[in-house]
Design a protein around this motif. Structure first.
Motif, mmCIF file in Angstrom:
data_model
loop_
_atom_site.group_PDB
_atom_site.id
_atom_site.type_symbol
_atom_site.label_atom_id
_atom_site.label_comp_id
_atom_site.label_asym_id
_atom_site.label_seq_id
_atom_site.Cartn_x
_atom_site.Cartn_y
_atom_site.Cartn_z
ATOM 1 N N UNK A 133 0.816 -1.224 0.000
ATOM 2 C CA UNK A 133 0.000 0.000 0.000
ATOM 3 C C UNK A 133 0.852 1.277 0.000
ATOM 4 N N UNK A 134 2.123 1.127 -0.354
ATOM 5 C CA UNK A 134 3.013 2.285 -0.211
ATOM 6 C C UNK A 134 2.563 3.494 -1.035
ATOM 7 N N UNK A 135 1.863 3.267 -2.170
ATOM 8 C CA UNK A 135 1.390 4.447 -2.915
ATOM 9 C C UNK A 135 -0.135 4.476 -2.998
ATOM 10 N N UNK A 136 -0.769 4.236 -1.862
ATOM 11 C CA UNK A 136 -2.237 4.166 -1.810
ATOM 12 C C UNK A 136 -2.893 5.535 -2.024
ATOM 13 N N UNK A 137 -2.164 6.597 -1.799
ATOM 14 C CA UNK A 137 -2.742 7.939 -1.982
ATOM 15 C C UNK A 137 -3.564 8.346 -0.784
ATOM 16 N N UNK A 138 -4.715 8.944 -1.058
ATOM 17 C CA UNK A 138 -5.478 9.562 0.014
ATOM 18 C C UNK A 138 -6.401 8.582 0.759
ATOM 19 N N UNK A 139 -5.809 7.625 1.424
ATOM 20 C CA UNK A 139 -6.556 6.680 2.265
ATOM 21 C C UNK A 139 -5.708 6.449 3.513
ATOM 22 N N UNK A 140 -6.327 6.519 4.669
ATOM 23 C CA UNK A 140 -5.591 6.199 5.889
ATOM 24 C C UNK A 140 -5.828 4.716 6.189
ATOM 25 N N UNK A 141 -4.760 4.016 6.516
ATOM 26 C CA UNK A 141 -4.869 2.564 6.729
ATOM 27 C C UNK A 141 -4.351 2.229 8.118
ATOM 28 N N UNK A 142 -5.028 1.320 8.807
ATOM 29 C CA UNK A 142 -4.527 0.853 10.104
ATOM 30 C C UNK A 142 -4.792 -0.637 10.241
ATOM 31 N N UNK A 143 -3.968 -1.295 11.058
ATOM 32 C CA UNK A 143 -4.218 -2.693 11.388
ATOM 33 C C UNK A 143 -4.438 -2.795 12.897
#
Ligand code: PGA
Length: 259
Positions: A36-46
């Motif tokens: 997901x290194x270039x996912x853009x405008x999305x915040x991701x969490x685990x």
């Protein structure tokens, strides 16, 4: 409410529930970083189990993926065998905490009142709560989904001051859609999210409500995320089953980009 003036970055969280050893969690985190290194405008969490938080935090390092916990207790310290405090979560690098998940309510006696204490404790420790709300099948069939959601939101956020609302995320998770393979239709999700945002407008202000992210949760998969995320008030996803495989979860996160 889907006003363009209010840009809400979608937030997608992997809720692993009672899954993954430390080794499995580290492997996932490292692979996810790259995927997901270039996912853009999305915040991701685990959100790993407590036992894996610290190692996943190290494995994520400086990556764009954030760390979340699945629960917390509201006290800072003391004689509360088995519990974990907000400060302990912060200490291992957590930024988000899932609170009031329907499985906590169903199996572990979580109530709106206990969820509220946790939301307060989390916010006062500079962590961000993800307050889970949502009706079960019986509620929906008896036409009381909105009153159940209203109670979850009003009690869950009771006493939370305006300045803390922007750090708060709401997850709308209809219980009948969790782990069942039955997803709310995009229209059903939008109606519930719009209802929650209108409640927040009443409780706080239209401006503040417009900035709050409301995630959808319940059988989110790569093939239904796109139609959910295009709804104006759907600002991301809380993903259970489909978050256990890196490729599947990464695909959901990438598809959650609204731009
Ligand atoms: P599910 O779970 O994606 O497996 O339905 C969602 C959740 O419980 O947060």
């Amino acid at each position: 409410m889907g006003d363009d003036r209010y840009v809400r970055t979608p937030i997608v969280i992997a809720n692993w529930k009672l899954n993954k050893t430390v080794g499995e969690a580290i492997k996932f985190a490292s692979a996810l970083r790259d995927a997901v290194s270039d996912v853009g405008s999305v915040e991701i969490a685990v959100a790993p189990a407590f036992t894996a938080l610290s190692s996943v935090s190290s494995a994520l390092g400086e990556s764009i993926v954030h760390l979340a916990a699945q629960d917390v207790f509201w006290e800072d310290d003391g004689a509360f065998t088995g519990e974990i405090s907000p400060a302990m979560l912060k200490d291992v690098g957590c930024e988000y905490v899932i609170i009031g998940h329907s499985e906590r309510r169903q199996f572990f006696g979580e109530t709106n009142e206990s969820a509220n204490r946790k939301v307060k404790a989390v916010l006062s420790n500079d962590l961000k709560p993800i307050l889970c709300v949502g009706e079960n099948l019986e509620d929906r069939e008896a036409d009381r989904a909105e009153s159940v959601i209203e109670n979850h939101v009003r009690t869950g956020l009771a006493g939370i001051p305006s300045e803390m609302l922007p750090s708060t995320v709401i997850a709308y998770e209809p219980v009948w859609a969790i782990g069942t393979g039955v997803t709310a239709t995009p229209d059903q999700a939008q109606l519930a999210h719009q209802f929650i945002r209108s409640l927040l407008s009443e409780m706080y202000s239209v401006e503040l409500a417009a900035g709050v992210r409301i995630q959808y949760g319940g059988s989110v998969k790569p093939d239904n995320i796109s139609e959910l995320i295009t709804q104006p008030d759907v600002d991301g996803a809380l993903v259970g089953g489909a978050s256990l495989e890196v490729e599947t979860f990464a695909q959901i996160a990438i598809s959650a980009n609204k731009q």
